[in-house]
Design a protein around this motif. Structure first.
Motif, PDB file in Angstrom:
ATOM      1  N   GLN A 191       0.813  -1.225   0.000  1.00 46.28           N
ATOM      2  CA  GLN A 191       0.000   0.000   0.000  1.00 46.28           C
ATOM      3  C   GLN A 191       0.843   1.269   0.000  1.00 46.28           C
ATOM      4  O   GLN A 191       0.315   2.351  -0.251  1.00 46.28           O
ATOM      5  CB  GLN A 191      -0.955   0.003   1.202  1.00 46.28           C
ATOM      6  CG  GLN A 191      -2.043  -1.062   1.091  1.00 46.28           C
ATOM      7  CD  GLN A 191      -2.957  -1.049   2.295  1.00 46.28           C
ATOM      8  OE1 GLN A 191      -2.619  -1.613   3.326  1.00 46.28           O
ATOM      9  NE2 GLN A 191      -4.101  -0.399   2.179  1.00 46.28           N
ATOM     10  N   CYS A 251     -11.045  -0.151   2.592  1.00 44.44           N
ATOM     11  CA  CYS A 251      -9.593  -0.240   2.414  1.00 44.44           C
ATOM     12  C   CYS A 251      -9.021   1.144   2.107  1.00 44.44           C
ATOM     13  O   CYS A 251      -9.592   1.885   1.299  1.00 44.44           O
ATOM     14  CB  CYS A 251      -9.305  -1.200   1.262  1.00 44.44           C
ATOM     15  SG  CYS A 251      -7.563  -1.378   0.877  1.00 44.44           S
ATOM     16  N   LEU A 252      -7.893   1.459   2.716  1.00 43.88           N
ATOM     17  CA  LEU A 252      -7.231   2.753   2.481  1.00 43.88           C
ATOM     18  C   LEU A 252      -6.825   2.902   1.011  1.00 43.88           C
ATOM     19  O   LEU A 252      -6.676   4.013   0.522  1.00 43.88           O
ATOM     20  CB  LEU A 252      -5.992   2.873   3.369  1.00 43.88           C
ATOM     21  CG  LEU A 252      -6.248   2.922   4.891  1.00 43.88           C
ATOM     22  CD1 LEU A 252      -4.953   2.718   5.653  1.00 43.88           C
ATOM     23  CD2 LEU A 252      -6.904   4.228   5.291  1.00 43.88           C
ATOM     24  N   HIS A 257      -7.225  -9.483   5.710  1.00 43.25           N
ATOM     25  CA  HIS A 257      -7.225  -8.395   4.725  1.00 43.25           C
ATOM     26  C   HIS A 257      -5.776  -8.004   4.378  1.00 43.25           C
ATOM     27  O   HIS A 257      -5.436  -7.864   3.195  1.00 43.25           O
ATOM     28  CB  HIS A 257      -8.007  -7.211   5.312  1.00 43.25           C
ATOM     29  CG  HIS A 257      -8.099  -6.012   4.433  1.00 43.25           C
ATOM     30  ND1 HIS A 257      -9.290  -5.588   3.874  1.00 43.25           N
ATOM     31  CD2 HIS A 257      -7.156  -5.124   4.015  1.00 43.25           C
ATOM     32  CE1 HIS A 257      -9.054  -4.503   3.150  1.00 43.25           C
ATOM     33  NE2 HIS A 257      -7.779  -4.199   3.220  1.00 43.25           N
ATOM     34  N   HIS A 286      -3.361  -8.422   0.875  1.00 43.46           N
ATOM     35  CA  HIS A 286      -2.629  -7.349   0.175  1.00 43.46           C
ATOM     36  C   HIS A 286      -1.267  -7.843  -0.292  1.00 43.46           C
ATOM     37  O   HIS A 286      -0.828  -7.524  -1.398  1.00 43.46           O
ATOM     38  CB  HIS A 286      -2.403  -6.153   1.109  1.00 43.46           C
ATOM     39  CG  HIS A 286      -3.498  -5.124   1.087  1.00 43.46           C
ATOM     40  ND1 HIS A 286      -3.911  -4.496  -0.061  1.00 43.46           N
ATOM     41  CD2 HIS A 286      -4.247  -4.594   2.088  1.00 43.46           C
ATOM     42  CE1 HIS A 286      -4.878  -3.622   0.245  1.00 43.46           C
ATOM     43  NE2 HIS A 286      -5.112  -3.667   1.540  1.00 43.46           N
ATOM     44  N   VAL A 335      -8.450  -0.372   6.488  1.00 43.69           N
ATOM     45  CA  VAL A 335      -7.276  -1.240   6.494  1.00 43.69           C
ATOM     46  C   VAL A 335      -6.617  -1.309   5.115  1.00 43.69           C
ATOM     47  O   VAL A 335      -7.190  -0.893   4.154  1.00 43.69           O
ATOM     48  CB  VAL A 335      -7.667  -2.677   6.949  1.00 43.69           C
ATOM     49  CG1 VAL A 335      -7.811  -2.694   8.443  1.00 43.69           C
ATOM     50  CG2 VAL A 335      -8.922  -3.182   6.295  1.00 43.69           C
TER      51      VAL A 335
HETATM   52 ZN    ZN Z   1      -6.595  -2.621   2.464  1.00 45.59          ZN
END
Ligand code: ZN
Length: 175
Positions: free
Chosen positions: A51, A104-105, A146, A150, A175
């Motif tokens: 991320q 989700c971010l 989660h 990723h 998240v």
């Molecule tokens: Zn996420």
């Protein structure tokens, strides 16, 4: 510590499998520090290295588990626990699954309903390179599932039964 930019869909790095960390170097420890800072500022309760555009198998999670019994009036809120995990893996998962709503971010403006195992055991290494084993249930188990997704290039929207638009700040515990 540096706050890194959180990458959002559609960006190829979110769809790539992160590589195992062979050795916990100072670079890895700096990455973890930056991830904690970035997760807190977002704010979020979990973050995976993908991320922030880094393909190492590292996740950070900070979450206060709800007490089994309702807390007495005036009791301090439960303290969040911080988990810093290198090469995390789900070593056991309950057969039982439960649907829950995730945001989700990296997919801002949306939420979705996803089925996850109600309990998991997560194995990995801490920033000191020592093995750790975490038994998680409920929301904490969901967050780990989660975040580990990723690292495999999987987003919750791939697993969601349905996804819908939300207003900014509508969802807590991103998240
Ligand atoms: Zn996420």
């Amino acid at each position: 510590m540096t706050i890194r930019e959180i990458i959002s869909e559609p960006t190829p790095v979110l769809r790539k499998k992160a590589k195992k960390v062979d050795k916990v170097t100072s670079e890895i420890r700096r990455l973890i520090d930056d991830m904690v800072e970035t997760m807190r500022v977002a704010p979020g309760v979990g973050l995976a290295a993908n991320q922030i555009g880094v393909l190492h198998r590292v996740i950070t999670v900070e979450y206060a588990e709800e007490p089994e019994q309702p807390a007495p009036e005036g009791a301090p809120p439960p303290k969040p626990a911080l988990y810093l995990l290198i090469n995390p893996e789900i070593s056991r998962a309950s057969r039982e699954k439960i649907a829950g709503i995730e945001a989700c971010l990296s997919v801002p403006g949306f939420a979705g309903e996803v089925e996850r195992h109600t309990e998991v055991v997560v194995k990995g290494f801490n920033p000191q390179g020592a093995p750790v084993r975490i038994k998680a249930k409920g929301w904490l188990a969901r967050i780990f599932q989660h975040e580990i997704d990723h690292l495999d290039g999987i987003l919750y929207v791939d697993r969601a039964e349905k996804v819908w638009e939300i207003n900014p700040g509508e969802m807590e515990d991103n998240v």
